[in-house]
Motif scaffolding. Structure first.
Motif, PDB file in Angstrom:
ATOM      1  N   ARG A 131      -0.161  36.791   9.610  1.00  0.00           N
ATOM      2  CA  ARG A 131      -0.113  37.303   8.432  1.00  0.00           C
ATOM      3  C   ARG A 131       0.430  36.665   7.365  1.00  0.00           C
ATOM      4  N   GLU A 132       1.602  35.973   7.846  1.00  0.00           N
ATOM      5  CA  GLU A 132       2.463  35.255   6.743  1.00  0.00           C
ATOM      6  C   GLU A 132       1.383  33.963   6.315  1.00  0.00           C
ATOM      7  N   LEU A 133       0.733  33.463   6.999  1.00  0.00           N
ATOM      8  CA  LEU A 133      -0.234  32.449   6.616  1.00  0.00           C
ATOM      9  C   LEU A 133      -1.226  32.941   5.714  1.00  0.00           C
ATOM     10  N   ALA A 134      -1.665  34.022   5.883  1.00  0.00           N
ATOM     11  CA  ALA A 134      -2.936  34.797   5.340  1.00  0.00           C
ATOM     12  C   ALA A 134      -2.160  35.135   3.746  1.00  0.00           C
ATOM     13  N   VAL A 135      -0.942  35.623   3.864  1.00  0.00           N
ATOM     14  CA  VAL A 135      -0.476  35.771   2.580  1.00  0.00           C
ATOM     15  C   VAL A 135      -0.295  34.779   1.872  1.00  0.00           C
ATOM     16  N   ALA A 136       0.227  33.902   2.457  1.00  0.00           N
ATOM     17  CA  ALA A 136       0.529  32.336   1.679  1.00  0.00           C
ATOM     18  C   ALA A 136      -0.904  31.838   1.057  1.00  0.00           C
ATOM     19  N   MET A 137      -1.877  31.899   1.718  1.00  0.00           N
ATOM     20  CA  MET A 137      -3.186  31.337   1.288  1.00  0.00           C
ATOM     21  C   MET A 137      -3.804  32.253   0.319  1.00  0.00           C
ATOM     22  N   LEU A 138      -3.525  33.765   0.290  1.00  0.00           N
ATOM     23  CA  LEU A 138      -4.146  34.552  -0.907  1.00  0.00           C
ATOM     24  C   LEU A 138      -3.396  34.077  -1.939  1.00  0.00           C
ATOM     25  N   GLU A 139      -1.976  33.730  -1.743  1.00  0.00           N
ATOM     26  CA  GLU A 139      -1.261  33.240  -3.323  1.00  0.00           C
ATOM     27  C   GLU A 139      -1.801  32.105  -3.682  1.00  0.00           C
ATOM     28  N   ARG A 140      -2.110  31.055  -2.945  1.00  0.00           N
ATOM     29  CA  ARG A 140      -2.626  29.858  -3.135  1.00  0.00           C
ATOM     30  C   ARG A 140      -3.934  29.780  -4.043  1.00  0.00           C
ATOM     31  N   VAL A 141      -4.705  30.896  -3.813  1.00  0.00           N
ATOM     32  CA  VAL A 141      -6.227  31.255  -4.405  1.00  0.00           C
ATOM     33  C   VAL A 141      -5.893  32.291  -5.625  1.00  0.00           C
ATOM     34  N   LEU A 142      -4.704  32.568  -5.795  1.00  0.00           N
ATOM     35  CA  LEU A 142      -4.437  33.163  -7.055  1.00  0.00           C
ATOM     36  C   LEU A 142      -4.748  34.866  -6.861  1.00  0.00           C
ATOM     37  N   VAL A 143      -4.716  35.391  -5.706  1.00  0.00           N
ATOM     38  CA  VAL A 143      -4.967  36.724  -5.873  1.00  0.00           C
ATOM     39  C   VAL A 143      -3.558  37.487  -6.128  1.00  0.00           C
ATOM     40  N   ARG A 144      -3.740  38.547  -6.951  1.00  0.00           N
ATOM     41  CA  ARG A 144      -2.662  39.168  -7.304  1.00  0.00           C
ATOM     42  C   ARG A 144      -2.201  39.965  -6.282  1.00  0.00           C
ATOM     43  N   ASN A 145      -1.057  40.273  -6.119  1.00  0.00           N
ATOM     44  CA  ASN A 145      -0.059  40.937  -5.067  1.00  0.00           C
ATOM     45  C   ASN A 145      -0.797  40.955  -4.065  1.00  0.00           C
ATOM     46  N   ARG A 147       0.299  40.922  -0.547  1.00  0.00           N
ATOM     47  CA  ARG A 147       0.671  41.810   0.572  1.00  0.00           C
ATOM     48  C   ARG A 147      -0.091  43.000   0.322  1.00  0.00           C
ATOM     49  N   ASP A 148      -0.184  43.567  -0.930  1.00  0.00           N
ATOM     50  CA  ASP A 148      -1.043  44.815  -0.953  1.00  0.00           C
ATOM     51  C   ASP A 148      -2.600  44.497  -0.888  1.00  0.00           C
ATOM     52  N   CYS A 149      -2.885  43.228  -1.148  1.00  0.00           N
ATOM     53  CA  CYS A 149      -4.408  43.096  -0.704  1.00  0.00           C
ATOM     54  C   CYS A 149      -4.639  43.089   0.622  1.00  0.00           C
ATOM     55  N   MET A 150      -3.688  42.754   1.428  1.00  0.00           N
ATOM     56  CA  MET A 150      -4.030  42.717   2.772  1.00  0.00           C
ATOM     57  C   MET A 150      -4.025  44.064   3.393  1.00  0.00           C
ATOM     58  N   ARG A 151      -3.731  45.030   2.546  1.00  0.00           N
ATOM     59  CA  ARG A 151      -4.107  46.807   3.226  1.00  0.00           C
ATOM     60  C   ARG A 151      -5.281  47.112   2.570  1.00  0.00           C
ATOM     61  N   ARG A 152      -6.161  46.466   1.607  1.00  0.00           N
ATOM     62  CA  ARG A 152      -7.068  46.912   1.184  1.00  0.00           C
ATOM     63  C   ARG A 152      -8.479  46.846   1.697  1.00  0.00           C
ATOM     64  N   TYR A 153      -9.628  47.256   1.396  1.00  0.00           N
ATOM     65  CA  TYR A 153     -10.909  46.892   1.904  1.00  0.00           C
ATOM     66  C   TYR A 153     -11.709  46.108   0.877  1.00  0.00           C
ATOM     67  N   PRO A 154     -12.946  45.531   1.352  1.00  0.00           N
ATOM     68  CA  PRO A 154     -13.461  44.646   0.471  1.00  0.00           C
ATOM     69  C   PRO A 154     -14.053  45.235  -0.940  1.00  0.00           C
ATOM     70  N   HIS A 155     -14.326  46.539  -0.787  1.00  0.00           N
ATOM     71  CA  HIS A 155     -15.208  47.171  -2.029  1.00  0.00           C
ATOM     72  C   HIS A 155     -14.082  47.475  -3.124  1.00  0.00           C
ATOM     73  N   GLU A 156     -12.519  47.269  -2.887  1.00  0.00           N
ATOM     74  CA  GLU A 156     -11.709  47.601  -3.904  1.00  0.00           C
ATOM     75  C   GLU A 156     -11.533  46.482  -4.770  1.00  0.00           C
ATOM     76  N   PHE A 157     -12.261  45.394  -4.464  1.00  0.00           N
ATOM     77  CA  PHE A 157     -12.095  44.286  -5.304  1.00  0.00           C
ATOM     78  C   PHE A 157     -13.281  43.831  -6.196  1.00  0.00           C
ATOM     79  N   SER A 158     -13.142  43.085  -7.443  1.00  0.00           N
ATOM     80  CA  SER A 158     -14.294  42.698  -8.014  1.00  0.00           C
ATOM     81  C   SER A 158     -15.046  41.374  -7.353  1.00  0.00           C
ATOM     82  N   GLY A 159     -16.125  41.061  -7.900  1.00  0.00           N
ATOM     83  CA  GLY A 159     -16.820  39.907  -7.054  1.00  0.00           C
ATOM     84  C   GLY A 159     -15.959  38.628  -7.042  1.00  0.00           C
TER      85      GLY A 159
END
Length: 585
Positions: A131-145, A147-159
Motif C-alpha cells: 500500500r505504501e509503494l502504491a501511494v508513493a507511485m500515485l504521488e509520482r504520477v501526480l494523482v491528487r490525494n 490515499r483517498d484514491c486508494m479507496r475509490r473505484y475506477p468510475h469515480e475518475f476522469s479519463g
C-alpha cells in the motif's frame, strides 16, 4: 558484445483466411531495442501495430499464430514459451498500458486493491508495504490525494486520471520493457501531454525500454527516438524518428505526414448571416449527494453566450470536465438549464412545449464520438440511417428509401452498404454512417462530438474533408466539440475555449490560434507539437510558436460584491476575443 534487450527477427503473424489457408497480418517484421531506449510503431488501423505488442506478451487471439520469425527478450526466445513462462514474464518483465483504461481496470474493485494485488502476488511484498509503494507511485504520477484514491473505484475518475492510475499499476512492478498502445487517444491535449511526460520520466528513471504504438506522428516525434512505419503488415520505413519524419523516403510515410490536419490559409469565411442558434447567459447546475442525506449544488457551466450562423463551424475546446458536453446537452434538451436563453431560429427552447422540442430535435442532429456504441448493432445500415425519417409525415416509404440512398451516397457508402451491419464496417466507415444518419433529416445544425478522435490520420482527413464538402452543399451550421486542436484549426471559423465551466477565450480561429491571450489557451496550444514544412522542403515537428507580444491574463482570486457574486474588471488593453475569469468563482 552485449545483446539488445529485445530482438525481433522476420516476425510473421497469420490468421485463417476463410478458404482453408492463412493470411499474414504482420509480415516479416524485424527490429532491435536497447534497454532504456524508445521505439514508436506507427501506421493506419489494421497495419498490425497492436498485434506485435500482443505477440510480445503472449496475448494473441486464439485464431492467430506466429507463422515464422523470432522474438528474443534478454536473450530468451519467447516463441517457445509455455503458459507458465508467459505468466512470469507479463507485468514483471514486460508491462503494457492499454488504450482504454476503463476496460483495463476492474470496475468492481477499489483502486488500492488493484494496485497492490500484483505486488503481493508477484513481488512478495506485504500488504502494508504494498500500500505504501502504491501511494508513493500515485504521488509520482501526480494523482491528487493518493490515499483517498486508494479507496475509490475506477468510475469515480476522469479519463486522464484513470490513465495515470493504469500507468502507476504497470510501473509499480518495474518492468524492463513498457508497451504503450495508443495510451492517450481519448484524452484532451493538456492531459495527453502530462501523461506522456510522466511515462517518459518514469521510463528514463527506471531505465525501462519503451515501445509506443500510435498513429499520432507529432507525439511520436516528441516522445520517441526511433520509429517503425507499418502499412498492411509490412515494414515500410524505419530509423531515427527525426530523420524518418524530416525526410521520409517512402510515399506512404509522406502520405501520413501530409494527412495531418492543418489550417487552410486560403479558405474563405462564410458570408455574414443571421444566426440560426443564439445562446445567451446559459448556465447549468447539478445536484450531487454528500453522504447519506446531504446534497450540494455544483455549477457545471457558468453563464455562456455565443451565436451560430448557417454554414459556420464553431469549435468548443477544453479539457475533460470543462463543460463542453454539458453545454451541448443543454442545447439538445438533455440537461435542464439553470438560467439563460437558447433560441433556435428566433424561437425560445427553454421551457417550450414537448411538441416544439421534438420539432427542434429534427433541426439539430448529433454525430457521436463512438459510432459503435451509438448505433444499434442489430440493425442494418439502411435502417439505422432511415430511423430519423420514420416519424416524418411528409415522406412516403419510397421517398424515405430514396432519401436514405442519397445520404449514403453523400458519405460515399453506396452499393450494398445499406444491407450491412455495423460490425462489418471499419472505424472510418462507421463514422460515415453516423454522419449520414445525422444528414438524412436535412438538419440546420449538426453537433459533432469528437467525430474523428479514434481514427487514424488518413481516415481522419477523409472524414473531415467529406464533412466540409457536405456543409458547403447543404449549408448546415456545425458545432464541433474536440480536444484535437489540429482538427479545430483545419475546419473551424470561430473557437470557444472552456475551462472549469467558464468561457476564458473566444473569437475567430485566427485570433485564438495566432494571438492567444489567456494562459490556459496558450497552455493548450503549446501542449501539442506542430507540423511545419512539406514533402518538398522537408517536415519538422516542434512546439507551436506563439507571439511574445500577447499580454498574459493571469489567474487571480476573485473579488466578490455584497451578494457574494464575483466581480471581474477588464482593462482597456484586454484583447476583444479574450475573457478574463476568476477560477475560484
Amino acid at each position: 558484445m552485449s545483446h539488445p534487450l529485445l530482438s525481433v527477427r522476420d516476425l510473421t503473424i497469420t490468421f485463417p483466411d476463410g478458404d482453408g489457408g492463412r493470411r499474414a497480418v504482420v509480415n516479416g517484421i524485424g527490429f532491435d531495442l536497447e534497454a532504456g531506449r524508445s521505439l514508436a510503431i506507427v501506421g493506419e488501423s489494421g497495419s498490425g501495430k497492436t498485434m506485435i505488442g500482443k505477440a510480445l506478451l503472449g496475448l494473441l487471439p486464439d485464431a492467430a499464430a506466429i507463422g515464422a520469425g523470432s522474438l528474443r527478450f534478454d536473450g530468451r526466445e519467447l516463441t517457445a514459451n509455455r503458459e507458465a513462462d508467459w505468466r512470469a514474464l507479463r507485468g514483471c518483465e514486460i508491462g503494457m498500458v492499454f488504450q482504454e483504461p476503463m476496460v483495463s481496470l476492474n470496475p468492481a474493485f477499489r483502486i488500492g486493491d488493484q494496485l497492490t494485488e500484483a505486488l503481493v502476488a508477484r513481488r512478495g511484498a506485504g500488504r502494508a508495504q504494498a500500500r505504501e509503494l502504491a501511494v508513493a507511485m500515485l504521488e509520482r504520477v501526480l494523482v491528487r490525494n493518493p490515499r483517498d484514491c486508494m479507496r475509490r473505484y475506477p468510475h469515480e475518475f476522469s479519463g486522464g486520471m484513470r490513465q495515470r492510475i493504469m500507468l502507476a499499476a504497470v510501473m509499480l512492478l518495474k518492468p524492463r520493457l513498457l508497451i504503450a498502445d495508443e495510451p492517450t487517444t481519448a484524452l484532451d491535449c493538456v492531459v495527453q501531454k502530462e501523461v506522456l511526460d510522466l511515462m517518459r520520466e518514469l521510463t528514463e528513471q527506471e531505465g525501462t525500454a519503451l515501445i509506443f504504438v500510435s498513429h499520432n506522428l507529432p507525439l511520436v516525434a516528441a516522445y520517441t527516438e526511433n520509429v517503425l512505419v507499418m502499412c498492411r503488415g509490412d515494414a515500410v520505413e524505419t530509423g531515427p524518428v527525426r530523420r524518418v519524419l524530416a525526410r521520409p523516403a517512402q510515399l506512404y510515410t509522406r502520405r501520413l505526414l501530409e494527412a495531418l490536419p492543418r489550417r487552410d490559409a486560403g479558405a474563405a469565411a462564410p458570408p455574414p448571416a443571421a444566426p440560426i442558434l443564439e445562446v445567451q447567459d446559459l448556465s447549468v447546475d447539478y445536484t450531487v449527494r454528500e453522504g447519506w442525506r446531504g446534497k450540494r449544488t455544483v455549477r457545471a457551466l457558468h453563464p455562456t453566450s455565443f451565436t451560430l450562423a448557417p454554414r459556420e463551424t464553431v469549435a468548443i475546446v477544453g479539457e475533460s470536465g470543462s463543460g463542453k458536453t454539458t453545454l451541448t446537452k443543454a442545447i439538445l434538451g438533455l440537461a435542464q438549464p439553470s438560467g439563460g436563453s437558447i433560441r433556435l431560429g428566433g424561437e425560445e427552447l427553454i421551457g417550450c412545449s414537448r411538441s416544439a422540442r421534438r420539432a427542434a430535435g429534427r433541426r439539430i442532429q448529433m454525430v457521436f464520438q463512438d459510432p459503435y456504441s451509438s448505433l444499434d448493432p442489430r440493425m442494418q445500415v439502411g435502417a439505422l440511417v432511415g430511423e430519423g425519417l420514420r416519424l416524418d409525415p411528409g415522406l412516403d416509404p419510397d421517398e424515405r428509401d430514396a432519401r436514405v440512398a442519397s445520404a449514403l451516397e453523400d458519405v460515399q457508402l453506396g452499393g450494398d452498404f445499406a444491407r450491412r451491419y455495423i460490425h462489418e464496417l471499419s472505424g472510418g466507415q462507421r463514422q460515415r454512417v453516423a454522419i449520414a444518419r445525422a444528414l438524412v433529416t436535412r438538419p440546420e445544425i449538426i453537433i459533432a462530438d469528437e467525430p474523428v478522435s479514434a481514427l487514424d490520420v488518413t481516415v481522419q482527413k477523409q472524414v473531415l474533408d467529406m464533412l466540409v464538402a457536405l456543409q458547403d452543399r447543404y449549408g448546415f451550421a456545425c458545432l464541433l466539440i474536440s480536444h484535437d486542436l489540429g482538427v479545430v484549426e483545419q475546419v473551424s471559423d470561430r473557437v470557444i475555449v472552456l475551462l472549469r465551466g467558464h468561457v476564458v477565450e473566444q473569437g475567430t480561429r485566427d485570433d485564438v490560434f495566432d494571438r492567444p491571450c489567456h494562459p490556459y489557451t496558450r497552455r493548450l496550444l503549446q501542449a501539442v507539437p506542430e507540423l511545419y514544412g512539406d514533402s518538398i522542403q522537408g517536415f519538422r515537428i516542434e512546439q507551436r510558436r506563439l507571439p511574445k507580444s500577447c499580454p498574459d491574463l493571469p489567474y487571480f482570486e476573485p473579488e466578490r460584491d455584497g451578494n457574494g457574486r464575483c466581480v471581474v474588471e477588464l482593462s482597456t488593453d484586454t484583447p476583444p476575443h479574450c475573457v478574463a475569469v476568476a477560477l475560484g468563482a
